[in-house]
Motif scaffolding. Structure first.
Motif, PDB file in Angstrom:
ATOM      1  N   ILE A  13       0.824  -1.207   0.000  1.00  0.00           N
ATOM      2  CA  ILE A  13       0.000   0.000   0.000  1.00  0.00           C
ATOM      3  C   ILE A  13       0.861   1.261   0.000  1.00  0.00           C
ATOM      4  O   ILE A  13       0.571   2.235  -0.715  1.00  0.00           O
ATOM      5  CB  ILE A  13      -0.949  -0.002   1.218  1.00  0.00           C
ATOM      6  N   GLN A  14       1.936   1.250   0.798  1.00  0.00           N
ATOM      7  CA  GLN A  14       2.784   2.442   0.862  1.00  0.00           C
ATOM      8  C   GLN A  14       3.415   2.746  -0.489  1.00  0.00           C
ATOM      9  O   GLN A  14       3.464   3.903  -0.913  1.00  0.00           O
ATOM     10  CB  GLN A  14       3.877   2.250   1.915  1.00  0.00           C
ATOM     11  N   GLU A  15       3.880   1.720  -1.183  1.00  0.00           N
ATOM     12  CA  GLU A  15       4.471   1.930  -2.506  1.00  0.00           C
ATOM     13  C   GLU A  15       3.432   2.452  -3.490  1.00  0.00           C
ATOM     14  O   GLU A  15       3.733   3.297  -4.342  1.00  0.00           O
ATOM     15  CB  GLU A  15       5.086   0.630  -3.012  1.00  0.00           C
ATOM     16  N   MET A  16       2.185   1.950  -3.370  1.00  0.00           N
ATOM     17  CA  MET A  16       1.115   2.431  -4.245  1.00  0.00           C
ATOM     18  C   MET A  16       0.823   3.906  -3.983  1.00  0.00           C
ATOM     19  O   MET A  16       0.621   4.686  -4.915  1.00  0.00           O
ATOM     20  CB  MET A  16      -0.148   1.591  -4.032  1.00  0.00           C
ATOM     21  N   VAL A  17       0.807   4.289  -2.701  1.00  0.00           N
ATOM     22  CA  VAL A  17       0.560   5.686  -2.348  1.00  0.00           C
ATOM     23  C   VAL A  17       1.651   6.586  -2.915  1.00  0.00           C
ATOM     24  O   VAL A  17       1.380   7.641  -3.500  1.00  0.00           O
ATOM     25  CB  VAL A  17       0.465   5.847  -0.820  1.00  0.00           C
ATOM     26  N   LEU A  18       2.905   6.163  -2.756  1.00  0.00           N
ATOM     27  CA  LEU A  18       4.015   6.963  -3.259  1.00  0.00           C
ATOM     28  C   LEU A  18       3.988   7.054  -4.782  1.00  0.00           C
ATOM     29  O   LEU A  18       4.343   8.084  -5.361  1.00  0.00           O
ATOM     30  CB  LEU A  18       5.343   6.367  -2.792  1.00  0.00           C
ATOM     31  N   GLU A  19       3.554   5.977  -5.436  1.00  0.00           N
ATOM     32  CA  GLU A  19       3.469   5.990  -6.894  1.00  0.00           C
ATOM     33  C   GLU A  19       2.421   6.992  -7.362  1.00  0.00           C
ATOM     34  O   GLU A  19       2.626   7.720  -8.346  1.00  0.00           O
ATOM     35  CB  GLU A  19       3.117   4.583  -7.395  1.00  0.00           C
ATOM     36  N   VAL A  20       1.296   7.059  -6.662  1.00  0.00           N
ATOM     37  CA  VAL A  20       0.253   8.028  -7.015  1.00  0.00           C
ATOM     38  C   VAL A  20       0.735   9.450  -6.741  1.00  0.00           C
ATOM     39  O   VAL A  20       0.543  10.362  -7.551  1.00  0.00           O
ATOM     40  CB  VAL A  20      -1.043   7.730  -6.231  1.00  0.00           C
ATOM     41  N   LEU A  21       1.380   9.649  -5.586  1.00  0.00           N
ATOM     42  CA  LEU A  21       1.876  10.980  -5.235  1.00  0.00           C
ATOM     43  C   LEU A  21       2.876  11.498  -6.261  1.00  0.00           C
ATOM     44  O   LEU A  21       2.896  12.692  -6.583  1.00  0.00           O
ATOM     45  CB  LEU A  21       2.539  10.949  -3.855  1.00  0.00           C
ATOM     46  N   PHE A  27       0.253  17.899   0.888  1.00  0.00           N
ATOM     47  CA  PHE A  27       0.211  16.619   1.597  1.00  0.00           C
ATOM     48  C   PHE A  27       1.294  16.568   2.671  1.00  0.00           C
ATOM     49  O   PHE A  27       1.067  16.078   3.779  1.00  0.00           O
ATOM     50  CB  PHE A  27       0.405  15.460   0.614  1.00  0.00           C
ATOM     51  N   TRP A  58       3.009  11.784   6.513  1.00  0.00           N
ATOM     52  CA  TRP A  58       3.157  12.213   5.123  1.00  0.00           C
ATOM     53  C   TRP A  58       4.521  12.858   4.899  1.00  0.00           C
ATOM     54  O   TRP A  58       5.168  12.631   3.866  1.00  0.00           O
ATOM     55  CB  TRP A  58       2.054  13.209   4.760  1.00  0.00           C
TER      56      TRP A  58
END
Length: 415
Positions: A3-11, A22, A29
């Motif tokens: 999940i953390q990698e997905m969040v960073l990819e979106v950011l 953010f 964050w």
């Protein structure tokens, strides 16, 4: 992918303006966004994306953004960078001057109502400001006398970069002398929080006056000065075993000055010092653009990378003079037409050009950013510099370019 990698990819797909919001919401964050992994991922993903920047007018000592670029992909700003610069100080002031802009940092001179001089270095995008202490070897009276000296300048600011981020800066004052071949530097370092004095050899220092402006690049300050056929450079992050300034002769020095169309000046583009001028030979005008590739004085110092005729503009009866190169794309040169009162963007490779009038609505330029003007015509009418015998060289314009990352202002470690 967790999940953390997905969040960073979106950011990483968002502009820096949104990422900064953010970052300010919580420590979690902030920790994620400040990680080396996320920073490197964002910079790599956006390495070729457009960046907001401004053309700054350098006469007199004021930050005057005459042309701004916003709406660029990396930052996503809705206004030009210059309009976002604001400064607040804890005391009432009667004078404020912007002395230099380098790699997203700004050097300010502030004078309180009681006449107390103050210097600040700041990151305007995050409203981070640090007051620079005055040198211990200068009394207040000495400083006031120096400020009126025609050979004193307090407008130097250089930086040290790592991975596209400013990790250190130095504030530079200089004093030249009427005789001899020496120049005195006073240098404040953000690494130590202290000033040091340094005397170096400069063979042409007598031509160097306080109103001669400088351009900073890669920790080096470059000064154009007076009527000579060269400029001065000094590396403030180099070893300097010989403690000597570099003297760089312009690449067209051997050309009859009567053939040059404009006075000499320099700019920056794609990490190089760039010099351009037009030559008129046998009735034909050609624009030549060189980049500085080494600081060894001689023909090998320069690389000629454009030699083109702007005949398409000449045939339209448009009279122009060069302003700056695009700081991130050395194919694009910015020209100004005084007669038509408009900016001309010219691609030297494709020969495609576009006109942008100050009175028109904001328009997109060649890099996809939106152009905005701020009393540009008023200043441009004063700064047309044809090459005439005994004319002075001038550094008239500079670029204020935002960084590719949310860099913080370096500060000296507490003692």
């Amino acid at each position: 992918m967790d999940i953390q990698e997905m969040v960073l990819e979106v950011l990483a797909r968002l502009p820096l303006k949104s990422i900064a919001r953010f970052r300010a919401t919580s420590k979690t964050w902030r920790s994620l966004i400040d990680s080396d992994y996320f920073r490197d991922n964002f910079i790599s993903r956006n390495s070729s994306s457009s960046i907001s920047w401004s053309i700054i007018q350098l006469q007199p000592h004021k930050l005057i953004e005459i042309i701004g670029h916003h709406g660029c992909k990396t930052w996503g700003l809705t206004r030009s960078p210059g309009s976002l610069v604001s400064f607040f100080v804890e005391t009432t002031i009667r004078k404020l001057q912007v002395l230099a802009c380098t790699d997203g940092l700004v050097l300010l001179y502030v004078e309180a109502t009681d006449g107390t001089p103050m210097y600040y270095v700041g990151n305007p995008m995050f409203q981070e400001w640090f007051r620079i202490p005055l040198p211990h070897f200068f009394s207040l009276q000495n400083l006031q006398r120096l400020q009126n000296h025609k050979r004193f300048s307090d407008s130097g600011l250089v930086t040290k970069m790592q991975n596209g981020i400013v990790v250190s800066y130095k504030v530079v004052w200089l004093l030249t002398h009427d005789v001899g071949a020496k120049v005195d530097f006073a240098i404040y370092s953000s690494d130590t929080g202290k000033w040091e004095g340094r005397t170096v050899t400069c063979l042409r220092s007598r031509f160097w006056l306080s109103d001669d402006k400088s351009i900073a690049l890669n920790g080096i300050l470059h000064w154009i000065h007076d009527c000579t056929r060269s400029f001065i450079a000094y590396d403030f992050y180099g070893g300097h075993d010989d403690d000597q300034c570099s003297i760089i002769t312009f690449p067209d020095t051997g050309v009859d000055k009567a053939l040059l169309w404009f006075r000499r000046t320099i700019t920056t583009s794609e990490g190089y010092i760039v010099y351009f001028n037009e030559l008129c030979e046998n009735g034909n005008r050609t624009l030549r653009v060189w980049r500085l590739v080494t600081y060894i004085n001689g023909p090998e110092a320069w690389q000629l990378f454009w030699d083109v005729s702007l005949v398409s503009l000449i045939e339209l009866g448009i009279y122009y003079f060069p302003v700056v190169m695009h700081p991130l794309n050395s194919e694009i040169i910015y020209l100004w037409s005084r007669s038509q009162k408009m900016l001309i963007l010219y691609n030297l490779r494709t020969h495609v050009f576009s006109f942008h009038e100050e009175t028109a609505d904001d328009s997109k330029c060649m890099d996809g950013c939106i152009l905005s003007f701020n009393r540009c015509s008023k200043y441009m009418k004063n700064y047309y510099f044809p090459a005439v015998t005994f004319s002075r060289n001038h550094l008239i314009f500079s670029q204020y370019v935002l960084p590719r990352w949310l860099q913080r202002l370096p500060r000296p470690q507490p003692t």
